[in-house]
Design an enzyme around this catalytic site. Sequence first.
Site, mmCIF file in Angstrom:
data_model
loop_
_atom_site.group_PDB
_atom_site.id
_atom_site.type_symbol
_atom_site.label_atom_id
_atom_site.label_comp_id
_atom_site.label_asym_id
_atom_site.label_seq_id
_atom_site.Cartn_x
_atom_site.Cartn_y
_atom_site.Cartn_z
ATOM 1 N N ASP A 76 9.175 -1.552 10.370
ATOM 2 C CA ASP A 76 7.715 -1.685 10.416
ATOM 3 C C ASP A 76 7.306 -3.049 9.877
ATOM 4 O OD1 ASP A 76 5.120 -1.096 10.910
ATOM 5 O OD2 ASP A 76 4.903 0.441 9.373
ATOM 6 N N CYS A 79 3.875 -4.209 8.016
ATOM 7 C CA CYS A 79 3.159 -3.087 7.401
ATOM 8 C C CYS A 79 2.512 -3.550 6.105
ATOM 9 C CB CYS A 79 4.130 -1.946 7.115
ATOM 10 S SG CYS A 79 3.366 -0.519 6.316
ATOM 11 N N PHE A 139 -2.156 5.693 6.484
ATOM 12 C CA PHE A 139 -3.427 6.416 6.356
ATOM 13 C C PHE A 139 -4.595 5.455 6.466
ATOM 14 C CE2 PHE A 139 -2.151 5.194 2.032
ATOM 15 C CZ PHE A 139 -3.288 4.517 1.590
ATOM 16 N N SER A 278 -6.219 5.134 -6.662
ATOM 17 C CA SER A 278 -5.640 3.861 -6.255
ATOM 18 C C SER A 278 -6.121 2.812 -7.248
ATOM 19 C CB SER A 278 -6.079 3.476 -4.841
ATOM 20 O OG SER A 278 -5.563 4.377 -3.888
ATOM 21 N N HIS A 296 4.064 -1.440 -4.271
ATOM 22 C CA HIS A 296 3.095 -1.276 -3.176
ATOM 23 C C HIS A 296 2.482 0.115 -3.148
ATOM 24 C CE1 HIS A 296 6.175 1.048 -1.235
ATOM 25 N NE2 HIS A 296 5.665 0.973 -0.025
ATOM 26 N N LYS A 374 -4.944 11.105 8.206
ATOM 27 C CA LYS A 374 -3.542 10.918 8.572
ATOM 28 C C LYS A 374 -3.358 11.008 10.087
ATOM 29 C CE LYS A 374 -0.489 10.912 5.948
ATOM 30 N NZ LYS A 374 0.234 9.760 5.324
#
Length: 381
Positions: A76, A79, A139, A278, A296, A374
Amino acid sequence: MNTSSSETSTAATVRIIASPQSWVEGEAVRQLEAVSRLPGMRLAVGLPDLHPGKGAPVGAAFESEGFLYPYLVGSDIGCGMGLWDVDLLTRKAKAERWAAKLDLEGPWEGDTAAVLAEHGASGTGFESALGTVGGGNHFAEVQRVEEVHDARVFEALGLREERLLLLVHSGSRGLGEAILRTHVDRHAAGGLTADSDEARAYLTRHDGAVLWAKANRALVAQRTLDGIGATGRRVLDVCHNSVTARHADGRVGWLHRKGAAPWDEGPVVIPGSRGALSYLVLPVGTGEQSAYSLAHGAGRKWTRSAARERLKERFTAESLTRTSFKSHVVCEDRDLLFEEAPPAYKAIDRVVTDLVEAGLVRVVATLAPVLTYKTRGRTAE
């Protein structure tokens, strides 16, 4: 500082930035040490979210000289995460209504060429997936401000405590996978001599995928904002999977990040699970000890299969569509709902505390989930 840094006497320096209170799986350490023995490797750093990956650990950064390793970047490519300031007051959030109607599946019907051009990216043949979140831990999450810890930095970013935010985590979808597959078909897990034609060709494709992934996050954000009837402004966008050249002391090194946020690009968001806070953080210090990289996310505690087995005995699927923050979760893939459940992840507060104690970041604000998207259970063709 309380955070410990352990080093071994392998070919390269191996450093794990984690406090004694943080649990790091032995297999992840073994993978980190195995990578350190690759030709040209100079430094292998495990961050507090370190966990085992497919052949190489996730939550790590690696510096090499003379060689670069596509498999350390992974499938990925590009990303990462983008954060948007949403022009909507938190008190006007309609999470239940949004959860019922928000749909980011399927090809976007707009002008993908224009979106790509805006971000300096080109068409690749994967545009049917542009603007889609993807699977795994990706997400789109509408968030509210829980607490501001550094008002000066928070306000300098143009943020307001009473407004919503949008965090998007996605990458290059099938494009990055195709690029890695081409490399693996020729070289398996082997590296490339940095000054070779093959390395230059890989880097060209890699750089294109990084730009494509950034455009993808921007379009996911646009589709989400359209879906909730709001507009937004991008505050930041960072990449977690990449390889970049670093020039120092007349030498060229190659910094590989595999599930690691950049320390050297300004503020970043380090998310917890969908049922946790977060953290918006500001990098501080020199960054050298961590290979100019940061955690991350929270990092997986359990494998996907273990999460399914353990959590299906404790929760119903319906119960996992709400969190302790009373936020809503849109995930119509039953297995993914369990695989990505909050208990499958490490505690994000411990991960961020380790970074703070290591002198790598300062917390600017904490953000709480309102709506986590999602999948609707369909994929882009």
